[in-house]
Design a protein around this motif. Structure first.
Motif, PDB file in Angstrom:
ATOM      1  N   THR A  69       0.849  -1.180   0.000  1.00 26.71           N
ATOM      2  CA  THR A  69       0.000   0.000   0.000  1.00 26.71           C
ATOM      3  C   THR A  69       0.887   1.233   0.000  1.00 26.71           C
ATOM      4  OG1 THR A  69      -1.831   1.150   1.097  1.00 26.71           O
ATOM      5  CG2 THR A  69      -0.203   0.097   2.529  1.00 26.71           C
ATOM      6  N   GLY A  70       0.361   2.342  -0.454  1.00 23.62           N
ATOM      7  CA  GLY A  70       1.182   3.544  -0.486  1.00 23.62           C
ATOM      8  C   GLY A  70       0.433   4.746  -0.992  1.00 23.62           C
ATOM      9  N   ASP A  71       1.198   5.757  -1.390  1.00 20.32           N
ATOM     10  CA  ASP A  71       0.609   7.039  -1.736  1.00 20.32           C
ATOM     11  C   ASP A  71       0.288   7.220  -3.218  1.00 20.32           C
ATOM     12  OD1 ASP A  71       3.220   7.237  -2.633  1.00 20.32           O
ATOM     13  OD2 ASP A  71       3.653   9.132  -1.610  1.00 20.32           O
ATOM     14  N   LEU A  75      -1.941   2.177  -5.495  1.00 20.79           N
ATOM     15  CA  LEU A  75      -1.757   1.581  -4.174  1.00 20.79           C
ATOM     16  C   LEU A  75      -2.829   2.018  -3.187  1.00 20.79           C
ATOM     17  CD1 LEU A  75       2.117   1.866  -3.890  1.00 20.79           C
ATOM     18  CD2 LEU A  75       0.747  -0.088  -4.616  1.00 20.79           C
ATOM     19  N   TRP A  78      -3.143   4.283   0.072  1.00 22.36           N
ATOM     20  CA  TRP A  78      -3.081   3.860   1.470  1.00 22.36           C
ATOM     21  C   TRP A  78      -4.202   2.894   1.849  1.00 22.36           C
ATOM     22  CZ3 TRP A  78       1.546   4.095   3.124  1.00 22.36           C
ATOM     23  CH2 TRP A  78       2.384   5.145   2.762  1.00 22.36           C
ATOM     24  N   LEU A 105       7.566   7.471  -4.543  1.00 20.23           N
ATOM     25  CA  LEU A 105       6.466   6.859  -3.824  1.00 20.23           C
ATOM     26  C   LEU A 105       6.879   6.491  -2.414  1.00 20.23           C
ATOM     27  CD1 LEU A 105       6.070   3.150  -4.423  1.00 20.23           C
ATOM     28  CD2 LEU A 105       7.519   4.348  -6.015  1.00 20.23           C
ATOM     29  N   ALA A 106       5.883   6.500  -1.535  1.00 20.89           N
ATOM     30  CA  ALA A 106       6.038   6.019  -0.173  1.00 20.89           C
ATOM     31  C   ALA A 106       5.132   4.809  -0.052  1.00 20.89           C
ATOM     32  CB  ALA A 106       5.642   7.100   0.817  1.00 20.89           C
ATOM     33  N   PHE A 107       5.602   3.767   0.663  1.00 23.28           N
ATOM     34  CA  PHE A 107       4.793   2.558   0.758  1.00 23.28           C
ATOM     35  C   PHE A 107       5.061   1.805   2.049  1.00 23.28           C
ATOM     36  CE2 PHE A 107       8.711   1.246  -1.258  1.00 23.28           C
ATOM     37  CZ  PHE A 107       8.973  -0.028  -0.780  1.00 23.28           C
ATOM     38  N   LYS A 108       4.124   0.922   2.382  1.00 20.56           N
ATOM     39  CA  LYS A 108       4.244   0.004   3.509  1.00 20.56           C
ATOM     40  C   LYS A 108       3.729  -1.350   3.069  1.00 20.56           C
ATOM     41  CE  LYS A 108       4.002   3.132   7.392  1.00 20.56           C
ATOM     42  NZ  LYS A 108       4.150   3.008   8.804  1.00 20.56           N
ATOM     43  N   ASN A 128       7.562   4.895   6.688  1.00 24.49           N
ATOM     44  CA  ASN A 128       7.221   4.639   5.288  1.00 24.49           C
ATOM     45  C   ASN A 128       8.502   4.328   4.522  1.00 24.49           C
ATOM     46  OD1 ASN A 128       4.541   5.231   5.775  1.00 24.49           O
ATOM     47  ND2 ASN A 128       4.661   7.306   4.949  1.00 24.49           N
ATOM     48  N   ARG A 129       8.421   3.332   3.676  1.00 18.69           N
ATOM     49  CA  ARG A 129       9.533   3.038   2.772  1.00 18.69           C
ATOM     50  C   ARG A 129       9.393   3.998   1.594  1.00 18.69           C
ATOM     51  NH1 ARG A 129      11.545  -2.205   4.016  1.00 18.69           N
ATOM     52  NH2 ARG A 129      10.259  -3.226   5.590  1.00 18.69           N
ATOM     53  N   GLU A 130      10.499   4.431   1.036  1.00 19.69           N
ATOM     54  CA  GLU A 130      10.451   5.403  -0.059  1.00 19.69           C
ATOM     55  C   GLU A 130      11.314   4.941  -1.219  1.00 19.69           C
ATOM     56  OE1 GLU A 130      11.512   9.143   1.673  1.00 19.69           O
ATOM     57  OE2 GLU A 130       9.643   9.274   2.795  1.00 19.69           O
TER      58      GLU A 130
END
Length: 149
Positions: A69-71, A75, A78, A105-108, A128-130
């Motif tokens: 999931t992410g921005d 995704l 979120w 992107l930022a994601f988890k 958040n992973r980027e």
């Protein structure tokens, strides 16, 4: 031009790229002469593919899915169950995502809900992973533990 397959020069001095490679352009004006090395590169792709490869802890319940999931619109954004990952032959989980080149992107990672989001090794919130998508790449991540552990 020393290589017409790379660049050509018209009578009025206009340089036209023809294909990727190196050429030397030369110019003469009376007794003066100069040369310039010119590199022509292929255009960069408008989109790139990110292959996600995720390692999960052995405590991950059998039968549970792993999600990204992410921005980005793809995704969720979120949505904790936005992009399902598939089991890979090496025990990791994976999925691919095509995005415009230079997208940040930022994601988890989750197991489908915010109650099962990834956590840091000490149990604290995982930042958040980027990633910035400059070229096709494999984005490798390791989940230390899940929130419900």
């Amino acid at each position: 031009s020393s290589d017409a397959a790379v660049a050509t020069v018209s009578d009025d001095g206009m340089v036209q790229a023809v294909g990727p490679g190196w050429a030397t352009l030369g110019a003469d004006l009376g007794p003066l002469h100069d040369e310039l090395a010119l590199q022509v590169t292929a255009p960069l792709p408008a989109e790139v593919t990110l292959a996600f490869a995720v390692s999960v802890p052995p405590s991950t319940p059998a039968g549970d899915g792993v999600f990204l999931t992410g921005d980005l619109a793809q995704l969720g954004p979120w949505d904790p169950a936005a992009l399902p990952l598939q089991p890979l032959s090496d025990g990791r989980w994976g999925a691919s995502l095509t995005v415009p080149r230079t997208t940040s992107l930022a994601f988890k990672l989750t197991r489908g809900s915010w109650d099962t989001v990834e956590k840091a090794a000490d149990g604290s919130e995982q930042a958040n992973r980027e990633w910035t998508a400059e070229a096709d790449a494999t984005v490798e991540s390791t989940v230390q533990q899940w929130a419900d552990e």
